[in-house]
Write an enzyme that holds these catalytic residues in place. Structure first.
Site, mmCIF file in Angstrom:
data_model
loop_
_atom_site.group_PDB
_atom_site.id
_atom_site.type_symbol
_atom_site.label_atom_id
_atom_site.label_comp_id
_atom_site.label_asym_id
_atom_site.label_seq_id
_atom_site.Cartn_x
_atom_site.Cartn_y
_atom_site.Cartn_z
ATOM 1 N N LEU A 1 66.166 8.879 151.495
ATOM 2 C CA LEU A 1 64.944 9.673 151.638
ATOM 3 C C LEU A 1 64.948 10.910 150.738
ATOM 4 O O LEU A 1 65.973 11.547 150.544
ATOM 5 C CB LEU A 1 64.769 10.107 153.097
ATOM 6 C CG LEU A 1 64.709 8.966 154.119
ATOM 7 C CD1 LEU A 1 64.474 9.521 155.518
ATOM 8 C CD2 LEU A 1 63.638 7.943 153.766
ATOM 9 N N HIS A 2 63.765 11.203 150.204
ATOM 10 C CA HIS A 2 63.578 12.398 149.370
ATOM 11 C C HIS A 2 62.326 13.116 149.869
ATOM 12 O O HIS A 2 61.686 12.669 150.846
ATOM 13 C CB HIS A 2 63.460 12.006 147.895
ATOM 14 C CG HIS A 2 62.472 10.900 147.638
ATOM 15 N ND1 HIS A 2 61.111 11.064 147.797
ATOM 16 C CD2 HIS A 2 62.652 9.601 147.283
ATOM 17 C CE1 HIS A 2 60.500 9.929 147.509
ATOM 18 N NE2 HIS A 2 61.405 9.011 147.212
ATOM 19 N N GLY B 1 59.399 13.206 148.902
ATOM 20 C CA GLY B 1 58.185 12.380 148.966
ATOM 21 C C GLY B 1 58.068 11.701 150.325
ATOM 22 O O GLY B 1 57.002 11.710 150.957
ATOM 23 N N HIS B 2 59.180 11.121 150.805
ATOM 24 C CA HIS B 2 59.156 10.494 152.135
ATOM 25 C C HIS B 2 58.858 11.549 153.206
ATOM 26 O O HIS B 2 58.105 11.294 154.146
ATOM 27 C CB HIS B 2 60.525 9.881 152.469
ATOM 28 C CG HIS B 2 60.924 8.729 151.595
ATOM 29 N ND1 HIS B 2 61.978 8.782 150.731
ATOM 30 C CD2 HIS B 2 60.403 7.482 151.486
ATOM 31 C CE1 HIS B 2 62.114 7.618 150.108
ATOM 32 N NE2 HIS B 2 61.164 6.807 150.543
ATOM 33 N N LYS C 1 52.590 6.530 144.935
ATOM 34 C CA LYS C 1 53.522 6.162 143.845
ATOM 35 C C LYS C 1 53.582 4.639 143.676
ATOM 36 O O LYS C 1 53.668 4.125 142.567
ATOM 37 C CB LYS C 1 54.889 6.740 144.165
ATOM 38 C CG LYS C 1 56.019 5.991 143.562
ATOM 39 C CD LYS C 1 56.859 6.840 142.693
ATOM 40 C CE LYS C 1 57.860 6.046 141.922
ATOM 41 N NZ LYS C 1 58.501 4.985 142.676
#
Ligand code: PAF
Length: 260
Positions: A11-12, A14-15, A129
């Site tokens: 996870l980053h 964005g998540h 994305k």
């Protein structure tokens, strides 16, 4: 109201922004982490898919996610990996990602249908994305007859400070590749800034040329109708368009898109 953010982990931010959207709109936020074997057309990509479960759990806790679903392969595929459904995705399946990753969207539908059956959300949150994936899942919701009871929320792509679209696969880039990777978003931005009504094929091919010249192996650079992904080479100045690109830097495949 149950909101759902399906992920493959690593996870980053964005998540986490999807978790944030979900929390604002729903009373219960469910996230799943499952690296789905059936959506990888390239076995090496599946094997190398990053896994960071401990930090994923920490991040989900700090982000206020209520429930993490971590299914086993057997739970998602009780009949085994070979006993799979066939989804009628029309030409969405043969264009762009579909053409370069045969079987990928069938695998995505496979897992998302099962996850939706289990989680039963009222809202599903996905990132822009994966533009084509969002279209495929919108179609899946219709195929499942759930369009009245499940709404799909497509949330903006988060970018690093230099413009690179956030992606779990970015973790696999070395220092030199990471610097180059920004070119994918740069060429899309160039298309966005320079597009004019008329013949746009030269602009598209120069974007692809820039990537190839930087050492990318380009799968595609395309400008397409934002509603059906039909390629556009002659623009009337009115149709809503999306520019999309997919390219490898060594063995890491990067994708990105921009609405024009
Ligand atoms: O976008 C992803 O991470 C995956 O394709 C999804 C939607 C979680 C299905 O495995």
């Amino acid at each position: 109201m149950v909101g759902f953010v399906p992920t493959m982990g690593a996870l980053h931010a964005g998540h986490l922004s999807l978790i944030d959207f979900c929390r604002k709109e729903c009373s219960l936020t469910v996230c799943s982490i499952f690296v789905n074997p059936t959506q990888f057309n390239d076995p090496a990509d599946f094997e190398k898919y990053p896994s960071t479960l401990e930090s994923d759990i920490d991040r989900l806790e700090s982000a206020g996610c209520d429930l993490l679903f971590l299914p086993s392969v057997h739970e998602i595929y009780p009949g085994g990996l070979n006993k799979i459904n066939k989804y009628e995705l029309g030409d969405l399946e043969t264009k762009l990602e579909g053409a370069f990753r045969p079987g990928h969207f069938q695998g995505v539908c496979q897992v998302v249908e099962r996850l939706l059956e289990i989680v039963q959300p009222a809202k599903l949150f996905l990132g822009q994305k994966d533009y084509q994936q969002c279209m495929v899942i919108a179609k899946l919701i219709v195929l499942m007859g759930k369009e009245e009871i499940l709404s799909l929320r497509i949330c903006p792509t988060l970018r690093e400070s230099d413009g690179l679209a956030m992606s779990s696969r970015n973790m696999r880039l070395n220092k030199e590749e990471r610097i180059k990777a920004v070119q994918v978003s740069r060429v899309l931005k160039m298309i966005k800034e320079q597009i004019k009504p008329g013949d746009i094929s030269g602009l598209i091919s120069s974007a692809a040329f820039i990537l190839a010249d930087e050492g990318f192996r380009v799968d595609y650079v395309s400008v397409a109708d934002a509603d059906n992904l039909e390629p556009v080479e002659e623009w009337d100045g009115r149709k809503k368009l999306v520019a999309l690109a997919a390219a490898f830097l060594n063995d890491v495949r990067l994708i990105d898109n921009m609405i024009l």
